[in-house]
Design a protein around this motif. Structure first.
Motif, PDB file in Angstrom:
ATOM      1  N   GLY A 278       0.919  -1.235  -0.131  1.00 27.50           N
ATOM      2  CA  GLY A 278       0.236   0.180  -0.139  1.00 27.50           C
ATOM      3  C   GLY A 278       0.813   1.372  -0.188  1.00 27.50           C
ATOM      4  N   VAL A 279      -0.027   2.427   0.112  1.00 28.25           N
ATOM      5  CA  VAL A 279       1.155   4.029   0.063  1.00 28.25           C
ATOM      6  C   VAL A 279       0.998   4.459   1.416  1.00 28.25           C
ATOM      7  CG1 VAL A 279       0.561   5.714  -0.770  1.00 28.25           C
ATOM      8  CG2 VAL A 279      -0.653   4.002  -1.893  1.00 28.25           C
ATOM      9  N   TYR A 280       1.953   5.080   1.165  1.00 34.00           N
ATOM     10  CA  TYR A 280       2.575   5.560   3.225  1.00 34.00           C
ATOM     11  C   TYR A 280       2.533   6.234   3.054  1.00 34.00           C
ATOM     12  CZ  TYR A 280       2.020   0.139   4.724  1.00 34.00           C
ATOM     13  OH  TYR A 280       2.322  -1.103   4.544  1.00 34.00           O
ATOM     14  N   ARG A 281       2.879   7.030   2.364  1.00 31.85           N
ATOM     15  CA  ARG A 281       2.980   8.806   1.751  1.00 31.85           C
ATOM     16  C   ARG A 281       2.555   9.061   0.609  1.00 31.85           C
ATOM     17  NH1 ARG A 281       5.667  12.172   4.498  1.00 31.85           N
ATOM     18  NH2 ARG A 281       5.072  11.186   6.537  1.00 31.85           N
ATOM     19  N   ASP A 282       1.685   9.757   0.381  1.00 33.37           N
ATOM     20  CA  ASP A 282       1.352  10.149  -0.864  1.00 33.37           C
ATOM     21  C   ASP A 282       1.416  11.747  -1.393  1.00 33.37           C
ATOM     22  OD1 ASP A 282       1.591  10.594  -3.362  1.00 33.37           O
ATOM     23  OD2 ASP A 282       0.163   9.930  -4.137  1.00 33.37           O
ATOM     24  N   LYS A 283       2.290  13.045  -0.901  1.00 33.43           N
ATOM     25  CA  LYS A 283       1.756  14.346  -0.279  1.00 33.43           C
ATOM     26  C   LYS A 283       0.901  14.974  -1.680  1.00 33.43           C
ATOM     27  CE  LYS A 283       5.591  15.387   2.528  1.00 33.43           C
ATOM     28  NZ  LYS A 283       6.812  17.085   2.335  1.00 33.43           N
ATOM     29  N   GLU A 284       1.029  14.034  -2.775  1.00 27.19           N
ATOM     30  CA  GLU A 284       0.237  14.605  -3.805  1.00 27.19           C
ATOM     31  C   GLU A 284      -1.435  14.502  -3.800  1.00 27.19           C
ATOM     32  OE1 GLU A 284       0.528  14.421  -8.336  1.00 27.19           O
ATOM     33  OE2 GLU A 284       0.027  12.635  -7.584  1.00 27.19           O
ATOM     34  N   ALA A 285      -2.099  12.922  -2.735  1.00 33.27           N
ATOM     35  CA  ALA A 285      -3.284  13.013  -2.867  1.00 33.27           C
ATOM     36  C   ALA A 285      -3.926  14.071  -1.344  1.00 33.27           C
ATOM     37  CB  ALA A 285      -2.943  11.170  -2.479  1.00 33.27           C
ATOM     38  N   GLU A 286      -2.650  13.872  -0.449  1.00 31.78           N
ATOM     39  CA  GLU A 286      -2.790  14.495   0.366  1.00 31.78           C
ATOM     40  C   GLU A 286      -3.696  15.779   0.686  1.00 31.78           C
ATOM     41  OE1 GLU A 286       0.355  13.839   2.925  1.00 31.78           O
ATOM     42  OE2 GLU A 286       0.697  12.143   3.091  1.00 31.78           O
TER      43      GLU A 286
END
Lengths: 354, 246
Positions: free
Chosen positions: B238-246
């Motif tokens: 899974g995704v643990y960090r995605d600044k774009e999505a935050e």
């Protein structure tokens, strides 16, 4: 640029490196060389360069390795315990034939040692600081002026011969202030570095910066080729200074800060009628064997003055093939001999010879 | 009509990897991403010490071989020197999560605008199957012959979770390459990790759960199943960090 300015030795190194074209510096705080990093931290952002305080000495030398691979001047500075940590990276630089400047403002050891001046990394610097067969160019400045001049020279020659260079100073030289004439701006590195990894632009086969070679036949060949280059350097690049050697019967051999102390002792000894002179190696690798061997034909004995347990004495005895006695005047652990201590040693030698 | 071809970013060199090893798949995914973004000419890759040490022979872009664990520091130097270039490192678990952990965490924390491809196969492959920082509890290796015992050998390190405590990273995702669906997801993640760098978004790392049948002592088929059965429960995808999505 020809006017004199007062500068600390460590700052002179930093400014001279920038004047020779350095724009990428990586360091880690350690006494007594932190002024280099502090100077870079102030200056680099203003001239579009990189100052980066790395997470460790190891990371710093590997950042240097990265910049060096792109064909640009790169530098790190530290003091003895930190230099020990950089040795892996220095070996990789040598194994990949990459130029870089490493400054070692030495302090007393071994282990954590102390923070006072020392020359106890002579072996480490001159025997190839790291695993494997290799050398680095080693320069031993004896004044703030030479800190500046030899920094630029080290960068130029590192690029010319594609190998790391080390400026081997000590805590005294790093900390003391003297007037210095800064060198004219230069570009230590040529523009055309066909070996550099800068991106193929889809116009050439990919470049690989690498020291791994699993075929022993090839690795042997690479090592021998590198040492052929070193032989040429040993013929052409040794630097030294002679002082009152014309009629000398005793020859002091000393570099860096102890050469300055010895000079004072020589002046006093001469007043007392003792014929003593000095050969001061400026490059420690390549070691100036030739003038020392020539001196061995003329003088009665040698006196090594060092702030270590006599590490250069080995090189001196090899250079003169043990034809004349070599005595040692030393202090260690951060202690420095006074001119009087050196003078006493000279007098003892002179008396013994009469 | 061409239906399948080798990405341009891969050289013609024959890979040295063992049968069933998934390095080949991940190399291909990286090369496809480089091709699709049209960045081969300005990309510089950093190879690690470990099984993928010869990655410098397999990618057509300029390559640098780093000392063990130091690839993120080398990548930092390259990127600071050539900020317009694309810089990636390709590292295994011993390299990135053990000897180079300090460089990994610090580079991530600085938010260097680079891409890291992290191969987690829970073992040291090149040296013949020793315990890795990511080896599972109870996993038998040459240096944990009675199974990894947390009392003396500690627990597996979860890199994505660890790095997700940092402020700076732009993108952290864990993927696997043990079936078609997962390979497709891995491709998307790797492409995004490079796209982020092109867009100047900052530090991106993709952790790829990979198979090492040789040192796990399994058939290639069984090794792919073991990723599902043993690795994914310990290392959730899974995704643990995605600044774009935050």
């Amino acid at each position: 640029m020809s006017e004199k300015v007062m500068m600390k030795g460590n700052e002179a190194i930093a400014e001279a490196a920038i004047l020779a074209g350095l724009r990428h510096y990586f360091g880690y705080p350690i006494t007594p060389q932190t002024e280099v990093a502090a100077y870079m931290a102030k200056k680099m952002p203003k001239i579009g360069g990189t100052f980066l305080q790395a997470e460790s000495e190891i990371a710093a030398i590997n950042m240097v390795y990265g910049v060096a691979a792109t064909g640009k001047p790169a530098m790190t500075s530290s003091s003895s315990p930190g230099i020990a940590l950089k040795c892996e990276g220095i070996s990789y630089l040598a194994g990949c034939d990459l130029p870089a400047l490493i400054v070692n403002v030495q302090r007393g050891g071994p282990g954590l040692g102390g923070i006072q001046p020392s020359q106890s990394d002579y072996y480490l610097a001159t025997r190839g600081p790291g695993h494997g067969d290799f050398h680095v160019l080693v320069f031993a400045p004896a004044s703030v002026q030479e800190m500046a001049d030899l920094t630029g020279r080290a960068m130029h020659l590192a690029w010319k011969y594609r190998m790391p260079a080390m400026l081997l100073a000590d805590g005294t030289l790093g900390q003391m202030m003297e007037p210095v004439v800064l060198p004219e701006p230069s570009n230590a590195y040529g523009e055309d570095n066909p070996w550099a990894t800068t991106g193929t632009q889809m116009k050439r086969p990919h470049n690989i910066v690498n020291s791994l070679e699993l075929a022993p036949e090839t690795l042997e060949k690479n090592n021998i080729a590198r040492f052929e280059r070193y032989r040429k350097i040993e013929e052409t690049e040794p630097l030294w200074e002679e002082y009152l050697m014309d009629d000398a019967e005793i020859c002091i051999v000393s570099y860096g800060i102890t050469a300055r102390i010895s000079r004072n002792a020589i002046v006093e000894a001469r007043k007392q009628g003792i014929k003593v002179g000095m050969i001061r190696p400026i490059t420690l690798w390549p070691f100036p064997k030739e003038p020392l061997a020539a001196a061995a034909d003329k003088v009665r004995s040698f006196l090594c003055v060092e702030i270590n347990m006599g590490q250069m004495k080995d090189d001196l005895e090899l250079a003169i093939k043990c034809r004349k006695p070599v005595d040692l005047c030393y202090r260690v652990g951060g202690m420095i001999p006074t001119p009087d201590e050196v003078l006493e040693h000279i007098k003892k030698l002179a008396e013994g010879e009469e | 009509m061409v239906v399948f071809e080798k990405p341009h970013a891969l050289t013609d060199a024959v890979l040295h990897y063992c049968p069933g090893c998934t390095h080949g798949i991940v190399h291909r995914l990286v090369a496809e991403a480089i091709d699709e973004l049209g960045i081969e000419g300005r990309t510089i890759g950093i190879a690690p010490v470990g099984c993928s040490v010869f990655a410098y022979n397999y990618f057509n872009c300029d390559m640098i071989e780093a000392a063990h664990g130091r690839a993120p520091a080398v990548a930092t130097g390259v990127k600071r020197s050539l900020p317009e270039n694309i810089v990636f490192s390709y590292q295994g678990d011993g390299d990135l999560a053990s000897i180079g952990l300090c460089e990994t965490v610090s580079t991530a924390s600085r938010g260097e605008n680079i891409t890291i491809i992290f191969i987690n196969n829970a073992i040291y492959g090149m040296t013949g199957g020793q315990m890795a920082p990511t080896s599972l509890i109870g996993q038998v290796t040459q240096t944990s012959p009675y199974g990894r015992d947390p009392k003396t050998q500690g627990y597996p390190i979860r890199i994505c979770e660890l790095l997700s405590t940092l402020e700076a990273p732009a993108y952290l995702e864990r993927v696997a390459v043990n079936n078609v669906k997962n390979v497709r997801r891995a491709k998307k993640a790797i492409l995004k990790a490079f796209q982020n760098q092109v867009d100047g978004k900052g530090f991106s790392l993709v952790e790829v759960l990979s198979a090492c049948p040789t040192n796990w002592g399994m058939t290639p088929q069984k090794a792919l199943e073991w990723i599902d059965e043993a690795m994914i429960p310990q290392y959730p995808l899974g995704v643990y960090r995605d600044k774009e999505a935050e």
